[in-house]
Design a protein around this motif. Structure first.
Motif, PDB file in Angstrom:
ATOM      1  N   TRP A 220       0.714  -1.238  -0.059  1.00  0.00           N
ATOM      2  CA  TRP A 220      -0.019   0.029   0.009  1.00  0.00           C
ATOM      3  C   TRP A 220       1.115   1.171  -0.085  1.00  0.00           C
ATOM      4  O   TRP A 220       0.388   2.329  -0.425  1.00  0.00           O
ATOM      5  CB  TRP A 220      -1.059  -0.067   1.113  1.00  0.00           C
ATOM      6  N   ILE A 221       1.870   1.078   0.459  1.00  0.00           N
ATOM      7  CA  ILE A 221       2.991   2.307   0.600  1.00  0.00           C
ATOM      8  C   ILE A 221       3.255   2.591  -1.032  1.00  0.00           C
ATOM      9  O   ILE A 221       3.340   3.994  -1.325  1.00  0.00           O
ATOM     10  CB  ILE A 221       4.140   2.010   1.593  1.00  0.00           C
ATOM     11  N   ILE A 222       3.611   1.728  -1.620  1.00  0.00           N
ATOM     12  CA  ILE A 222       4.062   1.787  -3.228  1.00  0.00           C
ATOM     13  C   ILE A 222       2.797   2.247  -3.804  1.00  0.00           C
ATOM     14  O   ILE A 222       3.099   3.429  -4.761  1.00  0.00           O
ATOM     15  CB  ILE A 222       4.585   0.551  -3.712  1.00  0.00           C
ATOM     16  N   ILE A 223       1.836   1.873  -3.398  1.00  0.00           N
ATOM     17  CA  ILE A 223       0.565   2.481  -4.074  1.00  0.00           C
ATOM     18  C   ILE A 223       0.485   3.850  -3.953  1.00  0.00           C
ATOM     19  O   ILE A 223      -0.101   4.684  -4.751  1.00  0.00           O
ATOM     20  CB  ILE A 223      -0.827   1.791  -3.841  1.00  0.00           C
ATOM     21  N   GLY A 224       0.455   4.121  -2.736  1.00  0.00           N
ATOM     22  CA  GLY A 224       0.462   5.752  -2.220  1.00  0.00           C
ATOM     23  C   GLY A 224       1.693   6.652  -2.846  1.00  0.00           C
ATOM     24  O   GLY A 224       1.156   7.686  -3.400  1.00  0.00           O
ATOM     25  N   LEU A 225       2.912   5.941  -3.087  1.00  0.00           N
ATOM     26  CA  LEU A 225       4.013   6.764  -3.950  1.00  0.00           C
ATOM     27  C   LEU A 225       3.350   6.890  -5.400  1.00  0.00           C
ATOM     28  O   LEU A 225       4.005   7.986  -6.076  1.00  0.00           O
ATOM     29  CB  LEU A 225       5.090   5.958  -3.802  1.00  0.00           C
ATOM     30  N   VAL A 226       2.976   5.811  -5.954  1.00  0.00           N
ATOM     31  CA  VAL A 226       2.508   5.865  -7.341  1.00  0.00           C
ATOM     32  C   VAL A 226       1.402   6.845  -7.630  1.00  0.00           C
ATOM     33  O   VAL A 226       1.444   7.744  -8.483  1.00  0.00           O
ATOM     34  CB  VAL A 226       1.910   4.546  -7.768  1.00  0.00           C
ATOM     35  N   ILE A 227       0.453   6.941  -6.743  1.00  0.00           N
ATOM     36  CA  ILE A 227      -0.468   8.138  -6.591  1.00  0.00           C
ATOM     37  C   ILE A 227       0.169   9.646  -6.627  1.00  0.00           C
ATOM     38  O   ILE A 227      -0.329  10.408  -7.352  1.00  0.00           O
ATOM     39  CB  ILE A 227      -1.649   7.817  -5.581  1.00  0.00           C
ATOM     40  N   ALA A 228       1.104   9.531  -5.634  1.00  0.00           N
ATOM     41  CA  ALA A 228       1.844  10.901  -5.604  1.00  0.00           C
ATOM     42  C   ALA A 228       2.705  11.063  -6.907  1.00  0.00           C
ATOM     43  O   ALA A 228       2.478  12.475  -7.257  1.00  0.00           O
ATOM     44  CB  ALA A 228       2.924  10.943  -4.406  1.00  0.00           C
ATOM     45  N   MET A 229       3.074  10.237  -7.544  1.00  0.00           N
ATOM     46  CA  MET A 229       4.042  10.300  -8.796  1.00  0.00           C
ATOM     47  C   MET A 229       2.859  10.829  -9.938  1.00  0.00           C
ATOM     48  O   MET A 229       3.131  11.639 -10.494  1.00  0.00           O
ATOM     49  CB  MET A 229       4.615   8.986  -9.177  1.00  0.00           C
ATOM     50  N   ALA A 230       1.632  10.031  -9.780  1.00  0.00           N
ATOM     51  CA  ALA A 230       0.616  10.525 -10.951  1.00  0.00           C
ATOM     52  C   ALA A 230       0.177  11.888 -10.617  1.00  0.00           C
ATOM     53  O   ALA A 230      -0.229  12.790 -11.543  1.00  0.00           O
ATOM     54  CB  ALA A 230      -0.458   9.471 -10.955  1.00  0.00           C
ATOM     55  N   MET A 231      -0.097  12.311  -9.196  1.00  0.00           N
ATOM     56  CA  MET A 231      -0.566  13.691  -9.004  1.00  0.00           C
ATOM     57  C   MET A 231       0.507  14.685  -9.548  1.00  0.00           C
ATOM     58  O   MET A 231       0.207  15.664 -10.205  1.00  0.00           O
ATOM     59  CB  MET A 231      -0.918  13.777  -7.825  1.00  0.00           C
ATOM     60  N   SER A 232       1.661  14.367  -9.293  1.00  0.00           N
ATOM     61  CA  SER A 232       2.796  15.107  -9.652  1.00  0.00           C
ATOM     62  C   SER A 232       2.686  15.443 -11.158  1.00  0.00           C
ATOM     63  O   SER A 232       3.082  16.588 -11.596  1.00  0.00           O
ATOM     64  CB  SER A 232       4.175  14.979  -8.951  1.00  0.00           C
ATOM     65  N   LEU A 233       2.836  14.496 -12.010  1.00  0.00           N
ATOM     66  CA  LEU A 233       2.991  14.230 -13.185  1.00  0.00           C
ATOM     67  C   LEU A 233       1.800  15.306 -13.967  1.00  0.00           C
ATOM     68  O   LEU A 233       1.847  15.986 -14.945  1.00  0.00           O
ATOM     69  CB  LEU A 233       3.053  13.071 -13.807  1.00  0.00           C
ATOM     70  N   LEU A 234       0.456  14.795 -13.356  1.00  0.00           N
ATOM     71  CA  LEU A 234      -0.695  15.508 -13.960  1.00  0.00           C
ATOM     72  C   LEU A 234      -0.704  17.120 -13.538  1.00  0.00           C
ATOM     73  O   LEU A 234      -0.943  17.838 -14.450  1.00  0.00           O
ATOM     74  CB  LEU A 234      -1.973  14.973 -13.132  1.00  0.00           C
ATOM     75  N   PHE A 235      -0.043  17.488 -12.306  1.00  0.00           N
ATOM     76  CA  PHE A 235      -0.027  18.870 -12.084  1.00  0.00           C
ATOM     77  C   PHE A 235       1.092  19.734 -12.968  1.00  0.00           C
ATOM     78  O   PHE A 235       0.868  20.690 -13.241  1.00  0.00           O
ATOM     79  CB  PHE A 235       0.446  18.979 -10.475  1.00  0.00           C
ATOM     80  N   VAL A 631       4.834   7.426   3.198  1.00  0.00           N
ATOM     81  CA  VAL A 631       4.178   8.017   2.241  1.00  0.00           C
ATOM     82  C   VAL A 631       4.301   9.626   2.132  1.00  0.00           C
ATOM     83  O   VAL A 631       4.401  10.056   0.957  1.00  0.00           O
ATOM     84  CB  VAL A 631       2.438   7.565   2.203  1.00  0.00           C
ATOM     85  N   ILE A 632       4.032  10.422   3.101  1.00  0.00           N
ATOM     86  CA  ILE A 632       4.288  11.412   3.146  1.00  0.00           C
ATOM     87  C   ILE A 632       5.863  11.936   2.762  1.00  0.00           C
ATOM     88  O   ILE A 632       6.070  12.846   1.786  1.00  0.00           O
ATOM     89  CB  ILE A 632       3.811  12.300   4.656  1.00  0.00           C
ATOM     90  N   VAL A 633       6.567  11.547   3.358  1.00  0.00           N
ATOM     91  CA  VAL A 633       7.955  11.796   2.962  1.00  0.00           C
ATOM     92  C   VAL A 633       8.278  11.248   1.510  1.00  0.00           C
ATOM     93  O   VAL A 633       8.837  11.945   0.818  1.00  0.00           O
ATOM     94  CB  VAL A 633       9.053  11.021   4.003  1.00  0.00           C
ATOM     95  N   GLY A 634       8.029  10.118   1.293  1.00  0.00           N
ATOM     96  CA  GLY A 634       8.151   9.861  -0.217  1.00  0.00           C
ATOM     97  C   GLY A 634       7.433  10.753  -1.049  1.00  0.00           C
ATOM     98  O   GLY A 634       7.916  10.977  -2.127  1.00  0.00           O
ATOM     99  N   SER A 635       6.175  11.023  -0.898  1.00  0.00           N
ATOM    100  CA  SER A 635       5.470  11.911  -1.720  1.00  0.00           C
ATOM    101  C   SER A 635       6.249  13.111  -1.922  1.00  0.00           C
ATOM    102  O   SER A 635       6.091  13.849  -3.059  1.00  0.00           O
ATOM    103  CB  SER A 635       4.007  12.171  -1.163  1.00  0.00           C
TER     104      SER A 635
END
Length: 697
Positions: A220-235, A631-635
């Motif tokens: 689930w940590i990896i999923i959270g980091l993938v979500i952060a990556m997707a949000m960053s790229l979309l932004f 997740v916060i630090v990784g994001s």
């Protein structure tokens, strides 16, 4: 490049190699670093870190050894681990053996010998034990422990299973134990000795629980980091097409996210009103390894609410006072968005930097482990009685027939620690320092290479008179090739200066830890001042290096010349630096906070079982803050990686803009290279700031 040269093709002009001597030094240092790694890998043995060792220096649980099926280390008398000798020798002065499993019952040697439990007891005696001695001789020679107590494995070592029952400290279900002489004693004495021997037991338990949380939540940590990556790229993609709108949306969303955080803290604070134990203060509670306890206190949520409120007020005040400067910064971000749009592969370059940094970290960590485990097994004489030969080195194979054994009949020759007296072992500390220094140097070189590559690509965009027709076919790859071919020495020079400052800071931290026990106030004050000065120096060098690398990418000059030109160029445009550079940094910080806050809130609701994703739910955890913080630090690191491209683009365009103003006047002979929109807003903003500065004078 001379003053009369046109900057039109400045990044593409033929250039020569710079700072060749530093390039040679870097290559020689890398060769030496590889040699140190080979030596460390030849002498090191990482098993010494992974597996515990018994009194003979043999590994427990290591495949291919006689202890392959015995993964746990058992101490005959763990109370003796509280001896000051442990601090000197890093080894308990008691026999230690590898066992298949830790004791699960209370049993004494006297009781076991006269019962059918003796076969169970013998597995905790030294290997090859034969029942041909009297009780006193067995206990005197250390062949068997005097008592077995229920234990639990922790870090592959058997520690007493200490717990409280009705306010009484107990080990297993016993409150007393029988010593080796047949008398009963209170188990509290044994517990206290065990607690002294395991001063870091709670810290180890905390570490093990955190490790357990990672093992069940890593997916689930990896999923959270993938979500952060997707949000960053979309932004970033939206910022490319809707820069102005996205900046204002980002500002509003940050304010709303912080507002929700304040609201949530207030609701939790109100919910705990009147609940038993919720009014205990943080000071009275003290430090607890189970951090969930703090969430049951009203004072904790009050502190969170105050912190978020202060942060909210600061951001709102900054937005009010910087509203005009934000409009100017948005114009620069729009220009940066166009540059990033023409060099879209630049968004993926942080992955290259991340990969190279991972290589540096992996090589440094593996070399450090091999160096720290390249010592040889040292055996010393241990004796509970007053023996003059105690702590002398010995050979376990010849010790039973040696003179030392006859002079000290009760002495034992057992494994003490890993060390050595050869020249190589004496040089280990220096090799570790060299390993750390090379890590800093190479890591800073990798970061510098990324900065020069991105600066070269974005400078190609700025100095193209007809955009994008004058852009090279592959600006990022061209900039990367120029950086490696011509400017490796300059990058090594800047990285070397920063590495020297960083290794000095590490040494100061080490000395500060050593001086904590001292009562010399002057030394502590001096150490604090030195740490502060070198921290400021490191920040200044990073700032200077960053702008020097931009000048290297533009004009191809050596490091010192580039650093000097960049510094004086910024000083001549100090007002613009304050208006644009720092405001854009503030806006990018808000973007990072928006991504981190959004992913952090999602992780909080998921790991606290307040929401579910399809049929799956969060795994049971010891501390749900472990995956949330991860997740916060990784994001933040992921968002920082994407926004660092924009930050480098803005800094490059800003320096190019300042250089453009000094070299050109907007005439047909010397036209500006900036876009008309950027020229109108930046020149207008700069004129207003200049008039304001003159009025204040």
């Amino acid at each position: 490049m001379d003053e009369g040269a046109s900057p039109n093709a400045a990044p593409l002009l033929p250039r020569g190699c710079t700072d060749v001597i530093c390039c040679i030094f870097l290559l020689l240092a890398i060769v030496g670093y590889v040699a140190v790694g080979i030596i460390a890998w030849t002498h090191g043995d990482p098993r010494k870190v992974i597996y515990p060792t018994d009194s003979r220096g043999e590994f427990c649980g290591q495949k291919g050894t006689k202890n392959e099926n015995k993964p746990y280390l058992f101490y005959f008398n763990i109370v003796k681990c509280a001896s000051p000798l442990v601090l000197l020798e890093f080894q308990c002065p008691t026999p230690q053996i590898c066992v298949e499993k830790c004791p699960d019952r209370y049993l004494t040697y006297l009781n076991a010998r006269s019962s059918r439990d003796f076969e169970y007891y013998k597995q905790f005696c030294v290997p090859g034990f034969k029942d041909n001695k009297g009780v006193a001789e067995v206990l005197r020679d250390g062949d068997c422990p005097a008592v077995l107590i229920p234990s639990k494995p922790l870090a592959r070592r058997c520690f007493p299973a200490i717990h409280a029952h009705k306010g009484v400290l107990m080990v297993g279900n016993e409150t007393t134990y029988e010593d080796g002489h047949g008398s009963r004693k209170n188990i509290t004495d044994l517990v206290e000795g065990a607690k002294k021997a395991n001063g870091v037991l709670e810290a180890r338990q905390l570490a093990m629980r955190i490790f357990e949380d990672y093992t069940v939540s890593w997916y689930w940590i990896i999923i959270g980091l993938v979500i952060a990556m997707a949000m960053s790229l979309l932004f970033i993609i939206l910022l490319r097409f809707l820069a102005g709108i996205m900046v204002w949306v980002m500002i509003i969303m940050v304010i709303l996210v912080l507002g929700y955080g304040i609201f949530h803290c207030y609701m939790e604070y109100s919910r705990l009103r009147g609940e038993a134990g919720s009014d205990v203060s943080l000071v009275d509670l003290g430090f607890q390894t189970d951090f969930r306890v703090y969430l049951h206190l009203r004072q904790t949520w009050l502190a969170f609410m105050i912190i978020l409120s202060i942060l909210e007020v600061i951001i709102i005040l900054l937005l009010i006072f910087l509203r005009k400067r934000i409009l100017i910064a948005i114009a620069l971000i729009k220009e940066a968005s166009r540059a990033v749009g023409y060099v879209m592969c630049s968004l993926l370059y942080p992955l290259v930097t991340f990969f190279l940094l991972c290589l540096c970290i992996a090589y440094w960590a593996s070399t450090a482990v091999f160096l720290s485990t390249s010592n040889e097994a040292v055996y010393k004489i241990f004796d509970d009685s007053s023996c003059s030969l105690t702590a002398k080195t010995c050979n376990p194979e010849t010790f039973p027939s040696s003179n030392e054994s006859r002079l000290c009949p009760n002495a034992r020759c057992q494994f003490a620690f890993y060390g050595g007296e050869s020249g190589y072992h004496r040089a280990l500390l220096g090799l570790q320092i060299f390993n750390a220094f090379m890590f800093f140097w190479l890591a800073n070189f990798v970061l510098a290479l990324g900065q020069v590559t991105l600066a070269g690509a974005f400078a190609s965009y700025y100095w193209a008179l007809r955009k994008p027709d004058d852009l090279p076919a592959f600006p990022l790859f061209s900039a990367f090739g120029r950086a490696l071919r011509y400017h490796t020495g300059s990058l090594a020079f800047g990285a070397l200066i920063l590495a020297i400052v960083q290794i000095i800071r590490v040494i100061l931290e080490y000395l500060d830890q050593r001086l904590k026990a001292a009562e010399n106030k002057f030394a502590k004050c001096l150490m604090t001042c030195l740490k502060c000065c070198f921290w400021c120096l490191e920040k200044f060098i990073k700032f200077l290096n960053r702008n020097a690398y931009i000048m290297i990418a533009i004009y191809g000059t050596n490091f010192c010349t580039s650093a000097r030109n960049a510094f004086f160029l910024l000083m001549r445009n100090i007002i613009r630096v304050a208006v644009l550079d720092k405001v854009t940094d503030f806006l990018f910080l808000l973007g990072k906070l928006l991504i981190v806050g959004s992913v952090g809130i999602l992780a909080f609701f998921f790991f606290t079982h307040r929401i579910r994703i399809v049929q799956d739910t969060a795994p049971p955890l010891n501390y749900y803050w472990v995956p949330i913080l991860t997740v916060i630090v990784g994001s933040y690191l992921i968002a920082h990686g994407f926004f660092s491209v924009y930050g480098m683009c803005v800094d490059t365009l800003f320096l190019c803009f300042c250089e453009d103003l000094e070299r050109n006047d907007g005439s047909q002979e010397r036209p500006y290279f900036m876009s008309p929109e950027l020229r109108d807003i930046l020149l207008k903003g700069s004129a207003e700031e200049g008039k304001r500065a003159e009025a204040e004078e």
